[in-house]
Structure formats: C-alpha cells, structure tokens
Design a protein around this motif. Sequence first.
Motif, mmCIF file in Angstrom:
data_model
loop_
_atom_site.group_PDB
_atom_site.id
_atom_site.type_symbol
_atom_site.label_atom_id
_atom_site.label_comp_id
_atom_site.label_asym_id
_atom_site.label_seq_id
_atom_site.Cartn_x
_atom_site.Cartn_y
_atom_site.Cartn_z
ATOM 1 N N HIS A 134 1.651 -4.333 -0.476
ATOM 2 C CA HIS A 134 0.399 -3.746 0.008
ATOM 3 C C HIS A 134 -0.707 -3.932 -1.031
ATOM 4 N N GLN A 135 -0.371 -3.688 -2.297
ATOM 5 C CA GLN A 135 -1.380 -3.841 -3.356
ATOM 6 C C GLN A 135 -1.836 -5.288 -3.484
ATOM 7 N N THR A 140 -0.296 5.745 -3.987
ATOM 8 C CA THR A 140 -0.660 4.377 -3.629
ATOM 9 C C THR A 140 -0.518 3.420 -4.808
ATOM 10 N N HIS A 141 -0.233 3.944 -5.991
ATOM 11 C CA HIS A 141 -0.109 3.076 -7.151
ATOM 12 C C HIS A 141 1.366 2.860 -7.507
ATOM 13 N N ASN A 171 5.014 -1.276 -1.471
ATOM 14 C CA ASN A 171 3.768 -0.889 -2.128
ATOM 15 C C ASN A 171 3.177 -2.056 -2.916
ATOM 16 N N GLU A 172 4.057 -2.804 -3.587
ATOM 17 C CA GLU A 172 3.578 -3.969 -4.344
ATOM 18 C C GLU A 172 2.968 -4.992 -3.401
ATOM 19 N N ARG A 212 -4.084 -6.025 -0.649
ATOM 20 C CA ARG A 212 -5.342 -5.312 -0.853
ATOM 21 C C ARG A 212 -6.200 -6.044 -1.888
ATOM 22 N N GLN A 213 -5.543 -6.513 -2.944
ATOM 23 C CA GLN A 213 -6.270 -7.255 -3.978
ATOM 24 C C GLN A 213 -6.873 -8.525 -3.399
#
Length: 483
Positions: A271-272, A145-146, A268-269, A275-276
């Motif tokens: 998504h992050q 996830t990172h 993913n970026e 999420r942030q």
Amino acid sequence: MHESSAHSDAPRHGTRRSLTVLPVGQGGAPEPCLQRCLDGQPEALAARGCAWLRASLAGGPDPSLLEDGRCPQGLAVAAEVSALHEQPAVVVSMLTPDDETPADRQAGELTQLRAENEALADEVLRNYEQLSLIFDFTQRIANITHVEQLETLLLQRIGDLLRTGRIRVHSADAPARVFDVQNGTFEMDRVPRPVERVAWLNEVGTSTNVRVRHDADGQAMAGVLQRLDDRRDVILVERSHEDQEFNAGDTQILEALLTLGGQILANNELHQRLRQMSIEATRALVSAIDKKDHYTSGHSERVGFLARLTGVQLGLHEDELELLEWAGLLHDVGKIGVPEEILCKPGRLTDEEFEIVKKHPEMGYEILKPISDFKHILDGVLHHHENPDGSGYPYGLVGDQIPLFAGVLHVVDVFDALTSRRSYRDAFTIEKALGIINSEAGTKLNAEFVSAFLRALAAFRENEPGMFASMYPVSRATSEVAS
Ligand SMILES: [Fe+2]
C-alpha cells in the motif's frame, strides 16, 4: 542439545497417575523418582536441565516452573509441600507405570484432580489474556498506516505474550537488531551469536514453521516474518535454561502472530509503495502544469509546503495537515485547462482572458472530483480565490462561508505569487509581500490565517534558513517594482 518443531509434544512415559513422595532437604535424588521421571537415565537430569526437580528436592516445588500443570519432562502433574511422618516432604503426582497401591492411587487422583482444576483455571486465564492481547493487536493495526509502527506493535505483542523483554531480528540484507519490548526501540545486536546458533537461524530462515532449540546457550524459539518481495526476517526469542521451557502454546502464539503480522506488513508495504507512486505521479503532473508558465515553476510545491506550516500554527491535526498540503499541491491543477497562450502571455491579460483564467478553480474541482481520496480537498481547490469581503471568485463567498483550507491556501498563494517574478514585473521582496498581505488582512484575506501564516513563515525562516533561502532566493526578490 535438542530441537523440537512447533507441533511436537514432549514424550509421555507413563500411562497412569501415581503418588510419589520426595523427602525435602535431605540431599541427593530419590532413585525411584529419577528412574520414573527420566526414564531410567539419572544422568539426564543435568543434561536436560530439570530445574523443577532440582528445586523440588532442594526446598519445595516451584509452581512457576510447571507448564500446563506438568513438570518440564511432562511427568509430574502436581506437587505440594506436605508432611510425612512429621517430616517435610514434597508430594508429587506423576504419570507412571502401574505400581502403586489403591490408597496411593486414590490420594494421587485427588491431588491430581485438584491440580488439574487449578491448572485448567490458570490455562483459561492465560488463554483469555492471550486472546485479549491478540484482539487488541488486531484492533490497533486497523488505525496504523506506517510499516515501522506496525512492526513495533507486532514485536511488542510477541514480547508481551511470550513474556520476554528483548527480541532479536535477523534480516538477510541488514545487520541483526535487538528490539526492546518496553521502550519499543531497536538497537544494533552487538552480542555475537555462537556459530551453531547462527547456522540454526539461517536454517530457520528457509523454513515455514516456528522451531525451538535447546543448547549450551539456553533455549531459543525462532520463526520467519515474511515481508514483501520475499524478504524474510527471522524473529528470535531466547530464554535461559532456568526460565520456563517453551511449550506448544508458545510456538503456536509466535506462529500465529508472525503469519498474521507478516500478511499485514506485506499488505501495508505494498500500500505504501502504491501510495508513493501516486504521490510521485501527482507531483510530476503538478510540476508539468507549473512549468507551462515558467514564471510559476515550483509554485504549487511551495504553496503546499507553506500551507502545512500555517496549518501547524492553526493547531490542525496531522491528518488535516496532510490534506491541506495536498490541497496546496493541487490547488491550481485546473490551469491544465487554460490555453497556454493565455497562461504564458507576456504582459497583462485582457478582461476576456482573465475570465478564462478565473475558471481554473472550477476546472480543478471537476478534475479531482472523481478521485475519492481527494474529496476532502475539493472545497479548498474550488474556493482558493474567494475573498472574505466577497470580491473573490468563483462564487463571491464572504467571511466564514469560505472553507478553512481555501482561506489558508489563498493567503499562501498570494504570498508566493507576490514573491515570484512575472513577465510584466519583478518579484517583490519578502518584506514588501508581507506588507501587502498585512494590509489585506480582513478584506481580501482572512485575518486569522494571515496571522498564522506570518508566524509560520517567521519560524520557518529562523529555523531553516538554508531551505528558506533555496525556496525564496535573493535573486527572486531583490528588485522591487510596483504592481
Ligand atoms: Fe489559483
């Protein structure tokens, strides 16, 4: 110096296969071979770096220098050491114009067939290994996830598949980095690249295809890793002239991994980032609720933080720690439904008012229930005021009926409440609060969680004295008034 695109093949000069014999160890290059192999340009041998032919003439063919069974110029398709008139020789099967005898042709075809079979077997094995690595990559990215871990895994797979230990990453907005494939680490690229190579990399950065270049500094293959917001990293793999030449299979592998990896990284970026945004929006909401009662400002943040530390002492996994922190952050979200005049009332609450306050765990549960990501913290929010002796609320659960998150949150919640100033009393000192918590272990608080909390707080106080003092300043806990 020459360059080829990802989809160009080396030129094939001949149309038929023939057998050519190169004497070994006699020095000099047989003219017919050079003419055939280099299309009548013997001087091209050094310029084109025909390491395979040089090695063959010096002492024997080096199979590791063959690509798909062909020499780097794409003519020789097989070679083996043999004896000719009791003299050592290298027998080479080549693609060449039709000038051999039938016997030559037959022998050549046999050699050719055997070499092709071996090359085919090698190719199948290599393709299988490549597919395995790519399959493994797609399996492993599902659990990552990172973004940083994804980038590391992607570059390691590129390194494994292209058999290189170092990969250079050129970014438009950051200094160039070198990735160590074995260690999975980055370091600054301190080796200045030749001006021409840098100009070429800039050119690659505007392209969509993987490109290959041969110049005085060796072989280079580069392609673009497209990130979010049109950010483009150029991924550079280098080999020396003596190494195996990059072939069409190599460029396809790099192109496939960069395309797949770029899409996954960008997703993913994104998504992050979302999420942030969710985290910040939730924190803002929680902070606003805490500020309804200025005596409890920052309470939820502190409870979330200390609950995580307690969870570490209990040996919880990182996923559980994250959820526990969220549960701590949101445990009092139901207070949004408690009238402000009750929440901020100076002095003690009446029984009726306290009954309204006691509804906040259920209101918090109802608020969070529709959010699927919070399903694992609902029990913690609903039961964070339950006591092991059954005297808590809303359900009067006892002992092990109380979920783990709820039990941990209860201990931390009580500690933070005791060390906070109230309208009707000053804050307790840390020691006084810890004394009360100890005295309630096993009755109103779970004894195991109290013990873990005490260890967590002691470690935090010792290891992070500055942060501890900012969370629990002396001014909050100097005067001591009986509850
Ligand atoms: Fe609460």
